[in-house]
Design an enzyme around this catalytic site. Structure first.
Site, PDB file in Angstrom:
ATOM      1  N   ARG A  35     -14.548   6.953  -6.519  1.00  0.00           N
ATOM      2  CA  ARG A  35     -15.698   7.085  -5.615  1.00  0.00           C
ATOM      3  C   ARG A  35     -16.897   6.271  -6.086  1.00  0.00           C
ATOM      4  O   ARG A  35     -17.667   5.774  -5.257  1.00  0.00           O
ATOM      5  CB  ARG A  35     -16.088   8.553  -5.480  1.00  0.00           C
ATOM      6  CG  ARG A  35     -15.082   9.304  -4.651  1.00  0.00           C
ATOM      7  CD  ARG A  35     -15.441  10.748  -4.541  1.00  0.00           C
ATOM      8  NE  ARG A  35     -14.581  11.396  -3.579  1.00  0.00           N
ATOM      9  CZ  ARG A  35     -14.360  12.698  -3.543  1.00  0.00           C
ATOM     10  NH1 ARG A  35     -14.945  13.499  -4.409  1.00  0.00           N
ATOM     11  NH2 ARG A  35     -13.575  13.213  -2.631  1.00  0.00           N
ATOM     12  N   LYS A 220       0.060  23.659   6.506  1.00  0.00           N
ATOM     13  CA  LYS A 220      -0.129  24.631   7.574  1.00  0.00           C
ATOM     14  C   LYS A 220      -0.446  24.010   8.931  1.00  0.00           C
ATOM     15  O   LYS A 220      -1.265  23.099   9.024  1.00  0.00           O
ATOM     16  CB  LYS A 220      -1.265  25.573   7.215  1.00  0.00           C
ATOM     17  CG  LYS A 220      -0.900  26.499   6.089  1.00  0.00           C
ATOM     18  CD  LYS A 220      -2.012  27.466   5.834  1.00  0.00           C
ATOM     19  CE  LYS A 220      -1.611  28.482   4.791  1.00  0.00           C
ATOM     20  NZ  LYS A 220      -2.777  29.216   4.310  1.00  0.00           N
ATOM     21  N   GLY A 376      -7.082  13.636   1.834  1.00  0.00           N
ATOM     22  CA  GLY A 376      -6.631  14.413   0.669  1.00  0.00           C
ATOM     23  C   GLY A 376      -5.294  14.000   0.087  1.00  0.00           C
ATOM     24  O   GLY A 376      -5.181  12.954  -0.541  1.00  0.00           O
ATOM     25  N   GLY A 399     -12.033  15.549   4.823  1.00  0.00           N
ATOM     26  CA  GLY A 399     -12.482  16.261   6.021  1.00  0.00           C
ATOM     27  C   GLY A 399     -13.150  15.340   7.027  1.00  0.00           C
ATOM     28  O   GLY A 399     -12.954  15.482   8.242  1.00  0.00           O
TER      29      GLY A 399
HETATM   30  P1  AMP Z   1      -2.578  19.956   3.313  1.00  0.00           P
HETATM   31  O1  AMP Z   1      -3.674  20.252   2.333  1.00  0.00           O
HETATM   32  O2  AMP Z   1      -2.536  20.864   4.485  1.00  0.00           O
HETATM   33  O3  AMP Z   1      -2.504  18.498   3.676  1.00  0.00           O
HETATM   34  O4  AMP Z   1      -1.239  20.299   2.552  1.00  0.00           O
HETATM   35  C1  AMP Z   1      -0.813  19.630   1.409  1.00  0.00           C
HETATM   36  C2  AMP Z   1       0.021  20.571   0.628  1.00  0.00           C
HETATM   37  O5  AMP Z   1       1.139  20.945   1.412  1.00  0.00           O
HETATM   38  C3  AMP Z   1       0.550  19.995  -0.643  1.00  0.00           C
HETATM   39  O6  AMP Z   1      -0.026  20.690  -1.715  1.00  0.00           O
HETATM   40  C4  AMP Z   1       2.038  20.266  -0.550  1.00  0.00           C
HETATM   41  O7  AMP Z   1       2.567  20.779  -1.765  1.00  0.00           O
HETATM   42  C5  AMP Z   1       2.144  21.323   0.531  1.00  0.00           C
HETATM   43  N1  AMP Z   1       3.466  21.304   1.154  1.00  0.00           N
HETATM   44  C6  AMP Z   1       4.079  20.303   1.763  1.00  0.00           C
HETATM   45  N2  AMP Z   1       5.321  20.647   2.150  1.00  0.00           N
HETATM   46  C7  AMP Z   1       5.510  21.917   1.760  1.00  0.00           C
HETATM   47  C8  AMP Z   1       6.602  22.820   1.848  1.00  0.00           C
HETATM   48  N3  AMP Z   1       7.736  22.460   2.411  1.00  0.00           N
HETATM   49  N4  AMP Z   1       6.440  24.058   1.331  1.00  0.00           N
HETATM   50  C9  AMP Z   1       5.277  24.396   0.749  1.00  0.00           C
HETATM   51  N5  AMP Z   1       4.207  23.597   0.633  1.00  0.00           N
HETATM   52  C10 AMP Z   1       4.318  22.357   1.126  1.00  0.00           C
END
Ligand code: AMP
Length: 418
Positions: A35, A220, A376, A399
């Site tokens: 950064r 999620k 991220g 974000g």
């Molecule tokens: P996000 O912050 O929503 O972009 O999610 C990223 C996170 O999703 C990472 O830390 C991954 O480890 C997690 N992730 C991706 N695929 C899976 C999965 N199949 N089961 C659990 N966590 C997951």
């Protein structure tokens, strides 16, 4: 609109809002200075013109002054990178800041202490969660009132304002947006980093070469709904992957074992699929998974159909058939957006899918596609697999990037553009 290239900073004091919110280890060593490096072209241009710089930034999430979040820890490194001895004001308000900014000469740089030591920066009071609703409302009102004086004071230090903090562009904070109103259109502008980010987002949203493929991963559905919804109006292909796979698979009647799933989002997943069909968007979901008998890098693993995961197992990455399907779609694309890994890429045994997506993007880019990676964890993936040079643009905004792609107006951008 004024631009940093056109503006001559000779003899001018510039307030430059940067995002120096860098990770520090327990001895306050910077563990990743990306950064800081990202803001160097802007800072160097101002100095080369014969201007002086007042740097404003936040670090962490302090609730009032705290040594742990002091920007003094980064002075030495910023000085080294910039090749100038950076001065420091222990407080971004008060006499010291006023005197040091007033005394600043061309070629000199002053770093102000963490702007978030003041609640006025974010316009949110530092108040205990157990405060009563009346106390919270009164504190909020008080901060909003004092925020004007805080912002005006920051603006008073400088002749012009440069925003180079894309990471906080989605926040209407004192130093990221409100301050701009104290400068006329000729004296406020984006820094080079911000210009690049805005250009990349505009390309993805408004200058689309087709097919346009978005790859949305992550854990999620709930945190990606708005962005998926907006992308359905833009893309030809939407690859939905990562942990979201299993909510969609279960919604369609598949067996997902212990895989991550949001049971309250099953209807929503079906709605999104229906909407995609109506809009003619090709939704691409995994057909196979790399499954594990525990959530661990050392778990036993095997591959199976994504909708036939045994009861005690969970999907932690995509399987080889899915990799092939995703890669084909990606390689045929001319505009590509990637946000979020295909699996738990933090575990080395479950990185293969994310790496294969990254490699397909690099190949498509070689063949003329525009590719934007951001938000991220996908940036962490690109860095982990050393693919950064092969994609068109890696965004520094998490974000902020996601909100821009959701179609929201970012206050930090609007404040300069209007
Ligand atoms: P996000 O912050 O929503 O972009 O999610 C990223 C996170 O999703 C990472 O830390 C991954 O480890 C997690 N992730 C991706 N695929 C899976 C999965 N199949 N089961 C659990 N966590 C997951």
């Amino acid at each position: 609109m004024q631009t940093i290239d056109k503006f001559n900073f000779a003899g001018k004091k510039a307030f430059v809002r940067v995002d120096f919110n860098v990770p520090l280890d327990e001895n306050f060593n910077i563990t990743d200075d990306t950064r800081i490096r990202a803001a160097l072209p802007t800072l160097k241009k101002i100095l080369a013109d014969g201007g002086s710089i007042i740097i404003g930034s936040h670090l962490g999430r302090p609730k009032g002054p705290a040594d742990k979040f002091s920007l003094k820890h980064i002075i030495k490194h910023v000085s080294e990178l910039l090749g100038v001895d950076v001065q420091f004001a222990n407080d971004c308000m008060g006499n010291e800041a006023a005197e040091k900014t007033a005394a600043l000469k061309p070629g000199e740089v002053l770093l102000l202490e963490n702007l978030r030591f003041y609640a006025e920066e974010q316009g949110k009071p530092f108040i205990a969660n157990d405060a009563s609703d009346e106390e919270k409302a009164a504190a909020k009102k008080a901060v909003k009132e004092s925020q004007k004086a805080f912002t005006k004071k920051l603006a008073s230090y400088a002749d012009c304002y440069v925003n180079d903090a894309f990471g906080t562009a989605h926040r209407a904070h004192a130093s990221t947006a409100l301050i701009a109103s104290y400068f006329d259109v000729d004296h406020k502008m984006f820094g080079y980093l911000m210009e690049k980010e805005v250009k990349a987002v505009n390309k993805i949203l408004n200058d689309i070469h087709r097919p346009f493929t978005a790859i949305m991963g992550g854990s999620k559905v709930s945190s990606k709904i708005e962005i998926i919804d907006n992308l359905l109006n833009k893309v030809d292909n939407l690859i939905i992957t990562g942990g979201m796979t299993y909510t969609f698979t279960k919604a369609k009647g598949g067996k997902i074992g212990l895989s991550i799933c949001e049971d309250d989002k099953l209807d929503l997943a079906l709605d999104l699929l229906k909407k995609a069909k109506e809009k003619g968007v090709n939704i691409v979901l995994a057909v196979d998974a790399k499954i594990a008998d525990s959530f661990s890098n050392d778990a036993h693993t095997r591959f199976c159909a994504v909708n036939e995961i045994p009861d005690e197992w969970e999907g932690l990455d995509i399987g080889p058939k899915t990799e092939e399907i995703f890669a084909k779609v990606i390689k045929e694309s001319k505009t590509i957006l990637w946000n979020g890994p295909t699996g738990v890429f933090e575990f080395d045994n479950f990185t293969h899918g994310s790496r294969s997506v990254g490699e397909a993007i690099v190949e498509a880019t070689k063949n003329g596609a525009f590719s934007l990676v951001g938000g991220g964890d996908s940036v962490a993936c690109v860095n982990k697999f050393n693919l950064g040079k092969g994609v068109s643009y890696v965004s520094t905004g998490g974000g902020a990037l996601l909100e821009a792609i959701e179609g929201k107006v970012l206050p930090g951008i609007a404040a300069i553009e209007k």
